[in-house]
Scaffold this motif. Sequence first.
Motif, short mmCIF file in Angstrom:
data_model
loop_
_atom_site.label_atom_id
_atom_site.label_comp_id
_atom_site.label_asym_id
_atom_site.label_seq_id
_atom_site.Cartn_x
_atom_site.Cartn_y
_atom_site.Cartn_z
N LEU A 96 3.35 2.75 -1.94
CA LEU A 96 4.04 2.44 -0.69
C LEU A 96 3.58 3.36 0.44
N GLN A 97 3.36 4.63 0.13
CA GLN A 97 2.85 5.56 1.16
C GLN A 97 1.48 5.10 1.66
N VAL A 98 0.62 4.68 0.76
CA VAL A 98 -0.71 4.21 1.17
C VAL A 98 -0.58 2.94 2.01
N LEU A 99 0.29 2.02 1.60
CA LEU A 99 0.52 0.80 2.38
C LEU A 99 1.00 1.14 3.79
N ILE A 100 1.92 2.08 3.90
CA ILE A 100 2.42 2.49 5.22
C ILE A 100 1.31 3.10 6.06
N ALA A 101 0.50 3.96 5.45
CA ALA A 101 -0.61 4.59 6.18
C ALA A 101 -1.57 3.54 6.71
N LEU A 102 -1.88 2.55 5.90
CA LEU A 102 -2.80 1.49 6.34
C LEU A 102 -2.16 0.60 7.40
N ALA A 103 -0.87 0.31 7.26
CA ALA A 103 -0.18 -0.51 8.27
C ALA A 103 -0.10 0.23 9.60
N GLU B 153 0.95 14.71 9.40
CA GLU B 153 2.09 13.79 9.44
C GLU B 153 2.35 13.19 8.06
N PRO B 154 3.11 13.88 7.20
CA PRO B 154 3.39 13.32 5.88
C PRO B 154 4.28 12.08 5.96
N ILE B 155 4.09 11.17 5.05
CA ILE B 155 4.85 9.93 5.04
C ILE B 155 6.05 10.10 4.10
N ASN B 156 7.24 9.98 4.65
CA ASN B 156 8.47 10.04 3.89
C ASN B 156 9.04 8.63 3.84
N ILE B 157 8.90 7.96 2.70
CA ILE B 157 9.30 6.55 2.62
C ILE B 157 10.79 6.35 2.87
N GLY B 158 11.59 7.36 2.62
CA GLY B 158 13.03 7.26 2.87
C GLY B 158 13.38 7.17 4.34
N LEU C 48 -5.41 10.21 4.13
CA LEU C 48 -4.66 9.67 3.00
C LEU C 48 -4.23 10.77 2.04
N ILE C 49 -5.13 11.69 1.76
CA ILE C 49 -4.80 12.80 0.85
C ILE C 49 -3.67 13.65 1.45
N ALA C 50 -3.77 13.95 2.74
CA ALA C 50 -2.75 14.78 3.39
C ALA C 50 -1.39 14.08 3.45
N ASN C 51 -1.41 12.78 3.75
CA ASN C 51 -0.16 12.07 4.00
C ASN C 51 0.46 11.43 2.77
N CYS C 52 -0.35 11.16 1.77
CA CYS C 52 0.18 10.45 0.59
C CYS C 52 0.18 11.31 -0.66
N TRP C 53 -0.63 12.34 -0.70
CA TRP C 53 -0.71 13.20 -1.88
C TRP C 53 -0.36 14.66 -1.53
N GLY C 54 0.20 14.87 -0.36
CA GLY C 54 0.63 16.20 0.04
C GLY C 54 -0.50 17.21 0.08
N GLY C 55 -1.70 16.74 0.36
CA GLY C 55 -2.85 17.64 0.46
C GLY C 55 -3.51 17.97 -0.87
#
Length: 79
Positions: free
Chosen positions: A50-57, A12-17, A69-76
Amino acid sequence: MNAERGPPTLSEPINIGLEPDFRLGPVLVQPSLRRVTLGDKLEMLEPRVLQVLIALARANGQVVSRDALIANCWGGRIV
């Protein structure tokens, strides 16, 4: 925040948009604007932060694994 979603998964990648605005206590987080507001104080966040903040929230107090975190915020990509 999307409490029913639980912590991010590896697929589940995080797309801040696409993330909705949410509150962390008195702090308003507006991912699509890359902005965090507390009262009259406004801070702009870097996209990765912001991606890390969203993942933690999303985790709602649960532990977020390094792999998630690596998968969702750094694209693996290994960092």
